[in-house]
Design a protein around this motif. Structure first.
Motif, PDB file in Angstrom:
ATOM      1  N   THR A 138       0.857  -1.185   0.000  1.00 15.85           N
ATOM      2  CA  THR A 138       0.000   0.000   0.000  1.00 15.85           C
ATOM      3  C   THR A 138       0.893   1.236   0.000  1.00 15.85           C
ATOM      4  OG1 THR A 138      -0.136  -0.060   2.430  1.00 15.85           O
ATOM      5  CG2 THR A 138      -1.917  -1.122   1.194  1.00 15.85           C
ATOM      6  N   ILE A 139       0.375   2.326  -0.517  1.00 14.76           N
ATOM      7  CA  ILE A 139       1.174   3.529  -0.744  1.00 14.76           C
ATOM      8  C   ILE A 139       0.704   4.658   0.177  1.00 14.76           C
ATOM      9  CG2 ILE A 139       1.954   5.188  -2.481  1.00 14.76           C
ATOM     10  CD1 ILE A 139       2.846   2.305  -2.986  1.00 14.76           C
ATOM     11  N   GLY A 140       1.674   5.433   0.673  1.00 16.18           N
ATOM     12  CA  GLY A 140       1.370   6.629   1.444  1.00 16.18           C
ATOM     13  C   GLY A 140       1.413   6.474   2.950  1.00 16.18           C
ATOM     14  N   ASP A 141       1.526   5.244   3.444  1.00 12.52           N
ATOM     15  CA  ASP A 141       1.462   5.014   4.888  1.00 12.52           C
ATOM     16  C   ASP A 141       2.650   5.617   5.636  1.00 12.52           C
ATOM     17  OD1 ASP A 141      -0.919   3.580   4.663  1.00 12.52           O
ATOM     18  OD2 ASP A 141       0.134   1.689   4.332  1.00 12.52           O
ATOM     19  N   ALA A 142       3.847   5.477   5.079  1.00  5.34           N
ATOM     20  CA  ALA A 142       5.040   5.948   5.794  1.00  5.34           C
ATOM     21  C   ALA A 142       5.012   7.458   5.978  1.00  5.34           C
ATOM     22  CB  ALA A 142       6.303   5.523   5.046  1.00  5.34           C
ATOM     23  N   LEU A 196       3.738   7.761 -18.311  1.00  7.33           N
ATOM     24  CA  LEU A 196       3.071   6.795 -17.440  1.00  7.33           C
ATOM     25  C   LEU A 196       1.735   7.378 -16.996  1.00  7.33           C
ATOM     26  CD1 LEU A 196       5.979   5.572 -15.113  1.00  7.33           C
ATOM     27  CD2 LEU A 196       5.284   4.699 -17.352  1.00  7.33           C
ATOM     28  N   GLU A 197       0.690   6.622 -17.212  1.00 12.63           N
ATOM     29  CA  GLU A 197      -0.644   7.024 -16.763  1.00 12.63           C
ATOM     30  C   GLU A 197      -0.960   6.278 -15.474  1.00 12.63           C
ATOM     31  OE1 GLU A 197      -4.670   7.651 -19.117  1.00 12.63           O
ATOM     32  OE2 GLU A 197      -4.426   5.534 -18.581  1.00 12.63           O
ATOM     33  N   ILE A 198      -1.299   7.022 -14.429  1.00 14.87           N
ATOM     34  CA  ILE A 198      -1.613   6.429 -13.130  1.00 14.87           C
ATOM     35  C   ILE A 198      -3.027   6.835 -12.735  1.00 14.87           C
ATOM     36  CG2 ILE A 198      -1.046   6.423 -10.668  1.00 14.87           C
ATOM     37  CD1 ILE A 198       1.869   6.900 -11.453  1.00 14.87           C
ATOM     38  N   ASP A 199      -3.844   5.845 -12.392  1.00 13.41           N
ATOM     39  CA  ASP A 199      -5.208   6.090 -11.927  1.00 13.41           C
ATOM     40  C   ASP A 199      -5.174   6.102 -10.395  1.00 13.41           C
ATOM     41  OD1 ASP A 199      -7.884   6.087 -11.239  1.00 13.41           O
ATOM     42  OD2 ASP A 199      -8.463   4.553 -12.700  1.00 13.41           O
ATOM     43  N   ILE A 200      -5.367   7.267  -9.810  1.00 14.42           N
ATOM     44  CA  ILE A 200      -5.304   7.395  -8.353  1.00 14.42           C
ATOM     45  C   ILE A 200      -6.324   6.481  -7.676  1.00 14.42           C
ATOM     46  CG2 ILE A 200      -5.523   8.978  -6.397  1.00 14.42           C
ATOM     47  CD1 ILE A 200      -3.045   9.420  -8.129  1.00 14.42           C
ATOM     48  N   ASP A 201      -7.457   6.248  -8.311  1.00 15.20           N
ATOM     49  CA  ASP A 201      -8.481   5.372  -7.724  1.00 15.20           C
ATOM     50  C   ASP A 201      -8.013   3.924  -7.613  1.00 15.20           C
ATOM     51  OD1 ASP A 201     -10.256   7.409  -7.347  1.00 15.20           O
ATOM     52  OD2 ASP A 201     -11.519   6.930  -9.084  1.00 15.20           O
ATOM     53  N   GLN A 202      -6.993   3.539  -8.389  1.00 12.13           N
ATOM     54  CA  GLN A 202      -6.519   2.158  -8.372  1.00 12.13           C
ATOM     55  C   GLN A 202      -5.321   1.944  -7.439  1.00 12.13           C
ATOM     56  OE1 GLN A 202      -8.248  -0.293  -9.917  1.00 12.13           O
ATOM     57  NE2 GLN A 202      -9.647   1.406 -10.369  1.00 12.13           N
ATOM     58  N   VAL A 203      -4.760   3.016  -6.900  1.00  8.68           N
ATOM     59  CA  VAL A 203      -3.597   2.886  -6.020  1.00  8.68           C
ATOM     60  C   VAL A 203      -4.032   2.212  -4.721  1.00  8.68           C
ATOM     61  CG1 VAL A 203      -1.826   4.137  -4.727  1.00  8.68           C
ATOM     62  CG2 VAL A 203      -2.484   4.905  -7.024  1.00  8.68           C
ATOM     63  N   PRO A 204      -3.380   1.137  -4.310  1.00  8.11           N
ATOM     64  CA  PRO A 204      -3.790   0.421  -3.097  1.00  8.11           C
ATOM     65  C   PRO A 204      -3.535   1.244  -1.844  1.00  8.11           C
ATOM     66  CG  PRO A 204      -1.740  -0.494  -3.957  1.00  8.11           C
ATOM     67  CD  PRO A 204      -2.240   0.482  -4.980  1.00  8.11           C
ATOM     68  N   LEU A 205      -4.549   1.306  -0.979  1.00 10.16           N
ATOM     69  CA  LEU A 205      -4.486   2.139   0.217  1.00 10.16           C
ATOM     70  C   LEU A 205      -4.831   1.328   1.456  1.00 10.16           C
ATOM     71  CD1 LEU A 205      -6.539   5.235  -1.069  1.00 10.16           C
ATOM     72  CD2 LEU A 205      -4.050   4.935  -1.163  1.00 10.16           C
ATOM     73  N   GLY A 213       8.381   9.079  -3.295  1.00  9.21           N
ATOM     74  CA  GLY A 213       6.966   9.334  -3.532  1.00  9.21           C
ATOM     75  C   GLY A 213       6.521   8.735  -4.848  1.00  9.21           C
ATOM     76  N   LEU A 214       5.269   8.297  -4.914  1.00  9.56           N
ATOM     77  CA  LEU A 214       4.773   7.583  -6.095  1.00  9.56           C
ATOM     78  C   LEU A 214       4.918   8.393  -7.374  1.00  9.56           C
ATOM     79  CD1 LEU A 214       3.318   5.200  -7.420  1.00  9.56           C
ATOM     80  CD2 LEU A 214       1.143   6.265  -6.758  1.00  9.56           C
ATOM     81  N   VAL A 215       4.416   9.624  -7.370  1.00  9.89           N
ATOM     82  CA  VAL A 215       4.461  10.433  -8.596  1.00  9.89           C
ATOM     83  C   VAL A 215       5.900  10.813  -8.935  1.00  9.89           C
ATOM     84  CG1 VAL A 215       3.680  12.563  -9.699  1.00  9.89           C
ATOM     85  CG2 VAL A 215       2.124  11.282  -8.218  1.00  9.89           C
ATOM     86  N   ALA A 216       6.666  11.189  -7.921  1.00  9.31           N
ATOM     87  CA  ALA A 216       8.056  11.587  -8.163  1.00  9.31           C
ATOM     88  C   ALA A 216       8.865  10.440  -8.746  1.00  9.31           C
ATOM     89  CB  ALA A 216       8.687  12.071  -6.857  1.00  9.31           C
ATOM     90  N   ASP A 217       8.723   9.251  -8.187  1.00  9.64           N
ATOM     91  CA  ASP A 217       9.513   8.124  -8.687  1.00  9.64           C
ATOM     92  C   ASP A 217       8.991   7.614 -10.022  1.00  9.64           C
ATOM     93  OD1 ASP A 217      11.588   7.838  -6.774  1.00  9.64           O
ATOM     94  OD2 ASP A 217      10.133   7.087  -5.339  1.00  9.64           O
ATOM     95  N   ALA A 218       7.682   7.655 -10.211  1.00 14.01           N
ATOM     96  CA  ALA A 218       7.147   7.294 -11.529  1.00 14.01           C
ATOM     97  C   ALA A 218       7.677   8.235 -12.603  1.00 14.01           C
ATOM     98  CB  ALA A 218       5.619   7.324 -11.497  1.00 14.01           C
ATOM     99  N   THR A 219       7.863   9.511 -12.248  1.00 14.94           N
ATOM    100  CA  THR A 219       8.439  10.472 -13.191  1.00 14.94           C
ATOM    101  C   THR A 219       9.865  10.072 -13.563  1.00 14.94           C
ATOM    102  OG1 THR A 219       7.064  12.252 -12.298  1.00 14.94           O
ATOM    103  CG2 THR A 219       8.982  12.903 -13.586  1.00 14.94           C
ATOM    104  N   HIS A 220      10.621   9.586 -12.580  1.00 13.89           N
ATOM    105  CA  HIS A 220      11.982   9.122 -12.875  1.00 13.89           C
ATOM    106  C   HIS A 220      11.948   7.967 -13.880  1.00 13.89           C
ATOM    107  CE1 HIS A 220      13.248  11.741  -9.774  1.00 13.89           C
ATOM    108  NE2 HIS A 220      13.056  10.942  -8.754  1.00 13.89           N
ATOM    109  N   MET A 221      11.042   7.028 -13.683  1.00 10.64           N
ATOM    110  CA  MET A 221      10.953   5.894 -14.591  1.00 10.64           C
ATOM    111  C   MET A 221      10.509   6.346 -15.984  1.00 10.64           C
ATOM    112  SD  MET A 221       8.617   2.414 -14.439  1.00 10.64           S
ATOM    113  CE  MET A 221       9.455   1.694 -13.027  1.00 10.64           C
ATOM    114  N   ALA A 222       9.511   7.236 -16.042  1.00  7.66           N
ATOM    115  CA  ALA A 222       9.024   7.721 -17.330  1.00  7.66           C
ATOM    116  C   ALA A 222      10.133   8.420 -18.100  1.00  7.66           C
ATOM    117  CB  ALA A 222       7.838   8.665 -17.116  1.00  7.66           C
TER     118      ALA A 222
END
Length: 332
Positions: free
Chosen positions: A164-168, A240-249, A224-233
């Motif tokens: 899950t993302i964002g907990d830390a 990279l298209e990310i659907d916030i509704d699909q991010v596991p919480l 961070g999810l968006v920051a690191d996804a930007t590095h990969m992109a």
């Protein structure tokens, strides 16, 4: 009465030599260790530094500091598909360090060495005038030419994250502001979960073999999810298209999302998750998810790789979210 502090060489002999279990480390009796990679394997090397009151707090336990220092490096190895082998430890101790603290720190390292099948190869210990600092260089191995990089994401791949993302990031906010738990009406179990996720990352070492088999690109989520996804992109030359509704919480993050769009997105992109972001070819996506579930490592599809030049496209951003909430962690 304060326990007698050992000198540098006695410190090494007493606390760290027992952790150096491979023949090449020579029980830390020489200036350097010697290792020979297994035939048909490449070495993977990574380093992370942790500084007091930046990556951990002064009142964190020695065991937790030791575990976090090692685990953030193991997370990098896992993202490359690498099996942990050993590590080098750099330790800068403040003037007021005490022997019982160091004993607990070394025992924390020893517990994680056993848990993750890794050993100490060597290192250095110095005096610090700027607070405690811990630097670890971790060494892993992968079959020759098979290391999973962040540069290989291909158009049409499915994006997955583990855990899950964002907990830390939420856990850190809860530690720094006692009102956080009350404002977001978190129950004691949810609070414990967030604090634990901040203190003790869970490196997804079990996922490494599956990344070798399936992933075109992977990296751990530390900034961070968006920051690191930007590095990969950017590295892969795609969008990279990310659907916030699909991010596991977690349940706690779901509550935070309902209460505050800005706080939710700041946590989602706050860093210190140490989960895996991976791009998987579409025809392997179901198999990857099933195999991950079989080993007890949850993964979730959150988007896809698209034609582009290094941008992130976010779908279903919570209403009212400000751009500053998407910045991610920055060291400077």
């Amino acid at each position: 009465m304060t326990a007698q502090r050992p000198g540098e060489f006695e410190l090494i002999r007493q606390y760290f030599a027992p952790l150096a279990e491979t023949p090449g480390s020579l029980r830390l009796t020489d200036d350097a260790s010697v290792m020979t990679p297994r035939a048909g394997h490449d070495l993977v090397l990574t380093k992370d530094m942790l500084a007091e009151n930046v990556h951990f707090l002064s009142n964190d336990t020695p065991e937790a500091i030791a575990a976090k220092a090692l685990r953030v490096n193991l997370s990098d190895l896992a993202a490359k598909g690498a099996r942990p082998v050993g590590y080098l430890l750099g330790l800068a101790l403040p003037d007021n360090w005490e022997a019982p603290w160091l004993e607990r720190f070394s025992k924390g390292l020893g517990a994680d060495q056993s848990a993750f099948d890794i050993t100490l190869f060597g290192g250095d210990t110095i005096r610090s005038t700027g607070g405690l600092q811990v630097s670890i260089t971790a060494i892993g191995e992968v079959p020759t030419g098979k290391a999973v990089r962040r540069t290989g994401a291909r158009v049409g791949d499915v994006l997955f994250v583990s855990g899950t993302i964002g907990d830390a990031a939420a856990g850190l906010k809860a530690r720094l502001d006692h009102r956080f738990v009350t404002v977001f009406r978190l129950d004691p179990e949810e609070e414990r979960h967030l604090l634990d996720r901040y203190l003790l990352p869970r490196p997804r070492t079990a996922l490494a073999p599956l990344l070798l088999d399936h992933a075109t690109a992977a990296m751990d989520i530390s900034d961070g999810l968006v920051a690191d996804a930007t590095h990969m992109a950017s590295a892969s030359g795609v969008n990279l298209e990310i659907d916030i509704d699909q991010v596991p919480l977690s349940d706690a993050l779901k509550k935070i999302r309902q209460a505050s769009a800005d706080t939710f997105m700041a946590c989602l992109n706050g860093g210190d998750d140490y989960e895996i972001l991976a791009s998987i070819p579409q025809d392997k996506a179901d198999q990857f998810a099933a195999q991950a579930a079989a080993i007890g490592c949850r993964v979730q599809a959150i988007g896809q790789v698209k034609t582009g030049a290094g941008k992130i496209e976010l779908a279903n951003i919570p209403a009212g979210c400000s751009p500053s909430a998407l910045a991610g962690f920055r060291h400077f």
